[in-house]
Every structure is written in structure tokens, then in C-alpha cells.
Write a protein that holds these residues in place. Structure first.
Motif, PDB file in Angstrom:
ATOM      1  N   MET A  77       0.966  -1.148   0.046  1.00 40.87           N
ATOM      2  CA  MET A  77       0.349   0.405  -0.411  1.00 40.87           C
ATOM      3  C   MET A  77       0.907   1.710  -0.399  1.00 40.87           C
ATOM      4  O   MET A  77       0.848   2.205  -0.190  1.00 40.87           O
ATOM      5  CB  MET A  77      -0.761   0.111   1.087  1.00 40.87           C
ATOM      6  N   LEU A  78       2.100   1.340   0.248  1.00 41.77           N
ATOM      7  CA  LEU A  78       3.868   2.374   0.813  1.00 41.77           C
ATOM      8  C   LEU A  78       3.739   2.255  -0.400  1.00 41.77           C
ATOM      9  O   LEU A  78       4.469   2.987  -0.830  1.00 41.77           O
ATOM     10  CB  LEU A  78       3.827   2.483   1.726  1.00 41.77           C
ATOM     11  N   GLY A  79       3.091   1.591  -1.371  1.00 40.59           N
ATOM     12  CA  GLY A  79       4.099   1.540  -2.898  1.00 40.59           C
ATOM     13  C   GLY A  79       4.810   2.700  -3.442  1.00 40.59           C
ATOM     14  O   GLY A  79       5.330   2.874  -3.781  1.00 40.59           O
ATOM     15  N   PRO A  80       4.082   3.182  -3.936  1.00 38.75           N
ATOM     16  CA  PRO A  80       3.615   4.564  -5.158  1.00 38.75           C
ATOM     17  C   PRO A  80       4.865   5.671  -4.197  1.00 38.75           C
ATOM     18  O   PRO A  80       5.700   6.256  -4.553  1.00 38.75           O
ATOM     19  CB  PRO A  80       2.070   5.037  -4.728  1.00 38.75           C
ATOM     20  N   MET A  81       4.610   5.233  -2.240  1.00 36.23           N
ATOM     21  CA  MET A  81       5.625   6.608  -1.388  1.00 36.23           C
ATOM     22  C   MET A  81       6.384   6.081  -1.640  1.00 36.23           C
ATOM     23  O   MET A  81       7.929   6.937  -2.240  1.00 36.23           O
ATOM     24  CB  MET A  81       4.392   7.304  -0.043  1.00 36.23           C
ATOM     25  N   LEU A  82       7.209   4.873  -1.354  1.00 38.24           N
ATOM     26  CA  LEU A  82       8.420   4.767  -1.464  1.00 38.24           C
ATOM     27  C   LEU A  82       9.204   5.184  -2.869  1.00 38.24           C
ATOM     28  O   LEU A  82      10.204   5.356  -2.913  1.00 38.24           O
ATOM     29  CB  LEU A  82       8.256   2.646  -0.972  1.00 38.24           C
ATOM     30  N   ILE A  83       8.739   4.439  -3.800  1.00 37.05           N
ATOM     31  CA  ILE A  83       9.168   4.736  -5.322  1.00 37.05           C
ATOM     32  C   ILE A  83       9.909   5.852  -5.076  1.00 37.05           C
ATOM     33  O   ILE A  83      10.445   6.995  -5.471  1.00 37.05           O
ATOM     34  CB  ILE A  83       8.860   4.163  -5.989  1.00 37.05           C
ATOM     35  N   PHE A  84       8.813   6.688  -4.612  1.00 36.01           N
ATOM     36  CA  PHE A  84       8.666   8.341  -4.795  1.00 36.01           C
ATOM     37  C   PHE A  84       9.960   9.011  -3.900  1.00 36.01           C
ATOM     38  O   PHE A  84      11.044   9.828  -4.092  1.00 36.01           O
ATOM     39  CB  PHE A  84       7.810   9.097  -4.299  1.00 36.01           C
ATOM     40  N   THR A  85       9.878   8.706  -3.524  1.00 35.03           N
ATOM     41  CA  THR A  85      11.035   8.910  -1.882  1.00 35.03           C
ATOM     42  C   THR A  85      12.303   8.109  -2.788  1.00 35.03           C
ATOM     43  O   THR A  85      13.270   8.584  -1.984  1.00 35.03           O
ATOM     44  CB  THR A  85      11.334   8.667  -0.540  1.00 35.03           C
ATOM     45  N   PHE A  86      12.601   7.403  -3.386  1.00 35.25           N
ATOM     46  CA  PHE A  86      13.585   6.256  -3.735  1.00 35.25           C
ATOM     47  C   PHE A  86      14.088   7.303  -4.965  1.00 35.25           C
ATOM     48  O   PHE A  86      15.204   8.041  -4.859  1.00 35.25           O
ATOM     49  CB  PHE A  86      13.075   5.026  -4.407  1.00 35.25           C
ATOM     50  N   ILE A  87      13.463   7.723  -5.776  1.00 37.26           N
ATOM     51  CA  ILE A  87      14.036   8.565  -6.667  1.00 37.26           C
ATOM     52  C   ILE A  87      14.110  10.318  -5.744  1.00 37.26           C
ATOM     53  O   ILE A  87      14.765  10.428  -6.747  1.00 37.26           O
ATOM     54  CB  ILE A  87      12.580   9.141  -7.493  1.00 37.26           C
ATOM     55  N   THR A  88      12.951  10.779  -6.083  1.00 30.93           N
ATOM     56  CA  THR A  88      13.642  11.867  -4.954  1.00 30.93           C
ATOM     57  C   THR A  88      15.366  11.608  -4.257  1.00 30.93           C
ATOM     58  O   THR A  88      15.963  12.411  -3.896  1.00 30.93           O
ATOM     59  CB  THR A  88      12.624  12.995  -3.707  1.00 30.93           C
ATOM     60  N   SER A  89      15.255  10.629  -3.637  1.00 27.66           N
ATOM     61  CA  SER A  89      16.420  10.717  -2.495  1.00 27.66           C
ATOM     62  C   SER A  89      17.798   9.961  -3.456  1.00 27.66           C
ATOM     63  O   SER A  89      19.071  10.565  -3.456  1.00 27.66           O
ATOM     64  CB  SER A  89      16.533   9.549  -1.762  1.00 27.66           C
ATOM     65  N   ILE A  90      17.564   9.601  -4.705  1.00 34.61           N
ATOM     66  CA  ILE A  90      18.300   9.578  -5.695  1.00 34.61           C
ATOM     67  C   ILE A  90      19.259  11.260  -6.293  1.00 34.61           C
ATOM     68  O   ILE A  90      20.284  11.368  -6.625  1.00 34.61           O
ATOM     69  CB  ILE A  90      18.242   8.576  -6.791  1.00 34.61           C
ATOM     70  N   ILE A  91      17.884  11.669  -6.787  1.00 27.72           N
ATOM     71  CA  ILE A  91      18.173  13.357  -6.844  1.00 27.72           C
ATOM     72  C   ILE A  91      19.569  13.660  -6.128  1.00 27.72           C
ATOM     73  O   ILE A  91      20.008  15.056  -6.357  1.00 27.72           O
ATOM     74  CB  ILE A  91      16.696  13.577  -7.879  1.00 27.72           C
ATOM     75  N   SER A  92      18.874  13.993  -4.801  1.00 27.25           N
ATOM     76  CA  SER A  92      19.404  14.338  -3.952  1.00 27.25           C
ATOM     77  C   SER A  92      20.815  13.946  -3.644  1.00 27.25           C
ATOM     78  O   SER A  92      22.178  14.909  -3.522  1.00 27.25           O
ATOM     79  CB  SER A  92      18.219  14.266  -2.189  1.00 27.25           C
ATOM     80  N   ALA A  93      20.717  12.839  -3.673  1.00 24.68           N
ATOM     81  CA  ALA A  93      22.488  12.273  -3.212  1.00 24.68           C
ATOM     82  C   ALA A  93      23.254  13.070  -4.484  1.00 24.68           C
ATOM     83  O   ALA A  93      24.395  12.772  -4.739  1.00 24.68           O
ATOM     84  CB  ALA A  93      22.362  10.749  -4.066  1.00 24.68           C
ATOM     85  N   PHE A  94      23.190  12.764  -5.920  1.00 28.50           N
ATOM     86  CA  PHE A  94      23.496  12.792  -7.288  1.00 28.50           C
ATOM     87  C   PHE A  94      23.735  14.825  -7.467  1.00 28.50           C
ATOM     88  O   PHE A  94      24.586  14.948  -7.462  1.00 28.50           O
ATOM     89  CB  PHE A  94      23.105  13.188  -8.333  1.00 28.50           C
ATOM     90  N   GLN A  95      23.473  15.291  -6.253  1.00 25.22           N
ATOM     91  CA  GLN A  95      22.785  16.953  -5.812  1.00 25.22           C
ATOM     92  C   GLN A  95      23.606  17.541  -5.522  1.00 25.22           C
ATOM     93  O   GLN A  95      23.750  18.011  -4.939  1.00 25.22           O
ATOM     94  CB  GLN A  95      21.716  17.549  -6.645  1.00 25.22           C
ATOM     95  N   GLN A  96      23.877  16.581  -4.112  1.00 25.61           N
ATOM     96  CA  GLN A  96      24.806  16.810  -3.193  1.00 25.61           C
ATOM     97  C   GLN A  96      26.375  17.668  -3.506  1.00 25.61           C
ATOM     98  O   GLN A  96      27.054  17.130  -4.031  1.00 25.61           O
ATOM     99  CB  GLN A  96      25.506  15.618  -2.199  1.00 25.61           C
ATOM    100  N   LEU A  97      25.945  18.902  -2.457  1.00 26.59           N
ATOM    101  CA  LEU A  97      27.112  20.020  -2.718  1.00 26.59           C
ATOM    102  C   LEU A  97      27.146  20.848  -1.270  1.00 26.59           C
ATOM    103  O   LEU A  97      28.658  20.926  -0.793  1.00 26.59           O
ATOM    104  CB  LEU A  97      26.517  20.883  -4.297  1.00 26.59           C
ATOM    105  N   THR A  98      26.483  21.263  -0.782  1.00 26.51           N
ATOM    106  CA  THR A  98      26.562  21.998   0.450  1.00 26.51           C
ATOM    107  C   THR A  98      27.281  22.052   1.272  1.00 26.51           C
ATOM    108  O   THR A  98      27.959  22.298   1.442  1.00 26.51           O
ATOM    109  CB  THR A  98      25.183  22.636   0.535  1.00 26.51           C
ATOM    110  N   ILE A  99      26.903  20.497   2.351  1.00 29.01           N
ATOM    111  CA  ILE A  99      27.582  20.138   2.828  1.00 29.01           C
ATOM    112  C   ILE A  99      29.065  19.798   2.540  1.00 29.01           C
ATOM    113  O   ILE A  99      30.180  20.318   3.905  1.00 29.01           O
ATOM    114  CB  ILE A  99      26.825  18.978   3.432  1.00 29.01           C
ATOM    115  N   ALA A 100      29.356  18.413   1.594  1.00 25.65           N
ATOM    116  CA  ALA A 100      30.356  19.028   1.101  1.00 25.65           C
ATOM    117  C   ALA A 100      31.125  19.906   1.350  1.00 25.65           C
ATOM    118  O   ALA A 100      32.241  19.917   1.523  1.00 25.65           O
ATOM    119  CB  ALA A 100      30.937  17.998   0.238  1.00 25.65           C
ATOM    120  N   LEU A 101      31.034  20.855  -0.077  1.00 20.74           N
ATOM    121  CA  LEU A 101      31.433  22.046   0.279  1.00 20.74           C
ATOM    122  C   LEU A 101      32.366  22.539   1.167  1.00 20.74           C
ATOM    123  O   LEU A 101      33.060  23.230   1.192  1.00 20.74           O
ATOM    124  CB  LEU A 101      31.157  23.071  -0.777  1.00 20.74           C
ATOM    125  N   LEU A 102      31.207  22.910   2.066  1.00 21.27           N
ATOM    126  CA  LEU A 102      31.721  23.580   3.584  1.00 21.27           C
ATOM    127  C   LEU A 102      31.427  22.915   4.235  1.00 21.27           C
ATOM    128  O   LEU A 102      32.672  23.303   5.230  1.00 21.27           O
ATOM    129  CB  LEU A 102      30.520  24.396   4.107  1.00 21.27           C
TER     130      LEU A 102
END
Length: 317
Positions: free
Chosen positions: A221-246
Motif C-alpha cells: 500500500m505504501l509502494g507509490p510513496m516508497l518509489i517517490f522517495t526512492f527517486i527523490t533520494s537519488i536526485i538528492s544524492a547526485f546533487q549533494q554539494l553544500t554539506i561537502a563544500l562547506l
């Protein structure tokens, strides 16, 4: 006067009225459309154009075709190293972000005391700005006066140099990034609350154990939201900049030099905007490909409300 009151005039009048009604929704969403055209689609197309040029900040711009991409893939070892570091970060960050968010959401879903307070506490770090987040974690990770090493010293452990050790710096960045998982947790908590209680009641009456209810009711039942968070987490991981830069500035020894930082340096340190634009499009293609693969893979187990799947016999036919 009769010419203006005949069937033809009535048809024109109704057509104009219908046109006005059809135009009204577009007028309401026109601010978003204009914002998308000028601030998203426009810069996207402009960056694609830049990627085919030698585009210095000052000086003549020269068309080079695919040379930026060829140099990046064939001649630039920093491109491969930064991309590999980002892939390692994503491979650890994404599953931990989803699993920990799901566990916190599950705890809050079943909480009977001060659930609103704890929901706020867990979500609050996700709205803190990146600079404030780095300030907090630089104090926690500090070797001389850091909170983490102080807590370790209380049990007789000499804390390491978290941000100065190449084998620990990436782990430190991952932990600091996971501190903002409150947004993902809130999405999954919303999904948990939307699951009908009747399903659990029927399963309990039928003697289905708790772990089976989790596997066969909660997760599907939670499948659609799990897949949504999975994709957004991938996008966030590849855009990681601020924490590492500072926090580490890509060090030590390049162990936290993410792909986004590689693009940032090419644009604002070496002022090669065309090369940086090419790197941005490489990131876009990678993230888009991963997202499409995840969505294609999820089609086998994620079901949406109102979706009708063909029976096995119909599918074979």
C-alpha cells in the motif's frame, strides 16, 4: 438587427463564451507557466547550448561541438573520480535514508503519546539551511572540541579526526546528510495514515501475524510513496554539494569531491562555463536514466489506486 440575432450570431456568441471558459484555467496557471518557461525550461535549453561551446566568462565564445563531452569522458580523470565518489555516496545514502525514514514514520504512526511533538522534532532539521547544518556538524565532528569525540572520551575512546581522515570523511558526510531525513519521513507517515484500518482489522481477525501484515499490507500500500522517495533520494544524492563544500571542501585527498562539486569548480573556480554545462547535462542524463530504470522496475510491484492490471491469461494472450 436581424443579422445580429440569427442562428449564426448565436453560434458566434456561444463560441466566444466557451472560448472564455476554456481560457480561464490557463489564466490562473499562467504565473506557473511563465515561471517554468523563464526560470526552468529557458535556462535548461541555454545550458545545453553552452555545453557545445568553449564559453569563458570573459573572452570570445567558440563553438566546439562535442569536444567538452569527449574531453570529460576520455581525458579528465577527475570526472571519473568525482562520479565514482558520488555513486558510492548514493549507494549508501539512498537505502539508509529510506529505511530510517520508514522506521521513524512507523514509530510515529503507532505513537500514542506526544506524536505531534516528536513529528515536529524529527522534521525540524530538514528545514534548517545548509550553512547552519554545516556549522552544527563541524562542531560535532571537530577533533579538538567536538561533541562526538567528547562523548567517546567519556568511555575511554580517543576519537578520530572525522573530517581529516580519508576513510571516515565520506561516512561523516553521509551521517550529516541523513540528519535531514524529516521530509522523507513525513511523506511516508502520510502514506501510512492513508492505509485503511479495515485491512489490518481483517488480517488480525484472520490470524495474520504482524510481520505478514507489514509485508503484504503496509509495504504494497505504501509502494507509490516508497518509489517517490526512492527517486527523490537519488536526485538528492547526485546533487549533494553544500554539506561537502562547506564541511570538507572536497577533502581530505579528494575523498569527498562529489560530482556536483566538480561541476561547481569548473564553473566558478576555473570559469569554464561550457565545460560545466556539459557536466550538468551528464548528471541530468545519469539521474534521468536511473529514475526511468527505477520506475520501470517498480511497475512490477507498485500498484496505484484505481489501476487495473490484466490477468495472467490476458497478458499471455
Amino acid at each position: 438587427m436581424a443579422a445580429h440575432t440569427g442562428p449564426k450570431a448565436e453560434f458566434v456568441r456561444r463560441r466566444r463564451a466557451n472560448a472564455g471558459r476554456h481560457l480561464a484555467p490557463f489564466l490562473f496557471i499562467s504565473p506557473w507557466i511563465l515561471g517554468f518557461l523563464f526560470f526552468t525550461l529557458g535556462p535548461l535549453c541555454f545550458s545545453l547550448t553552452m555545453s557545445f561551446f568553449d564559453w569563458p566568462v570573459v573572452g570570445e565564445r567558440t563553438f566546439v561541438g562535442l569536444d567538452n563531452y569527449r574531453s570529460m569522458f576520455m581525458e579528465d580523470p577527475q570526472f571519473r573520480e568525482s562520479l565514482w565518489i558520488t555513486v558510492k555516496f548514493a549507494a549508501i545514502y539512498v537505502p539508509f535514508n529510506i529505511v530510517m525514514s520508514f522506521l521513524l514514520a512507523l514509530l510515529l504512526h503507532h505513537a500514542t503519546f506526544a506524536s505531534g511533538f516528536f513529528r515536529t522534532v524529527f522534521y525540524l532539521p530538514s528545514v534548517i539551511s545548509g550553512v547552519a547544518l554545516v556549522t552544527i556538524w563541524s562542531w560535532i565532528y571537530s577533533r579538538e572540541y567536538g561533541l562526538l569525540n567528547f562523548m567517546l572520551s567519556l568511555v575511554g575512546i580517543d576519537g578520530p579526526n572525522w573530517l581529516g581522515d580519508p576513510s571516515l570523511a565520506l561516512v561523516a558526510i553521509i551521517v550529516a546528510s541523513l540528519w535531514g531525513l524529516g521530509g522523507t519521513m513525513l511523506i511516508l507517515l502520510t502514506g501510512l495514515k492513508a492505509i485503511p484500518k479495515e485491512l489490518y482489522e481483517a488480517a488480525t481477525v484472520s490470524g495474520v501475524p504482524g510481520w505478514a501484515q507489514m509485508v503484504f499490507i503496509t509495504l504494497p500500500m505504501l509502494g507509490p510513496m516508497l518509489i517517490f522517495t526512492f527517486i527523490t533520494s537519488i536526485i538528492s544524492a547526485f546533487q549533494q554539494l553544500t554539506i561537502a563544500l562547506l564541511l570538507t571542501k572536497g577533502g581530505p585527498l579528494g575523498s569527498t569531491y562529489f560530482f556536483a562539486m566538480y561541476i561547481y569548480d569548473n564553473a566558478f573556480k576555473y570559469f569554464d562555463m561550457g565545460y560545466a554545462a556539459a557536466g550538468s547535462w551528464v548528471m541530468f542524463v545519469i539521474v534521468l536514466t536511473l529514475s526511468l530504470v527505477v520506475m520501470r522496475w517498480s511497475a512490477a510491484w507498485v500498484y496505484y489506486e484505481g489501476e487495473v492490471r490484466p490477468a495472467d491469461g490476458d497478458r499471455d494472450a
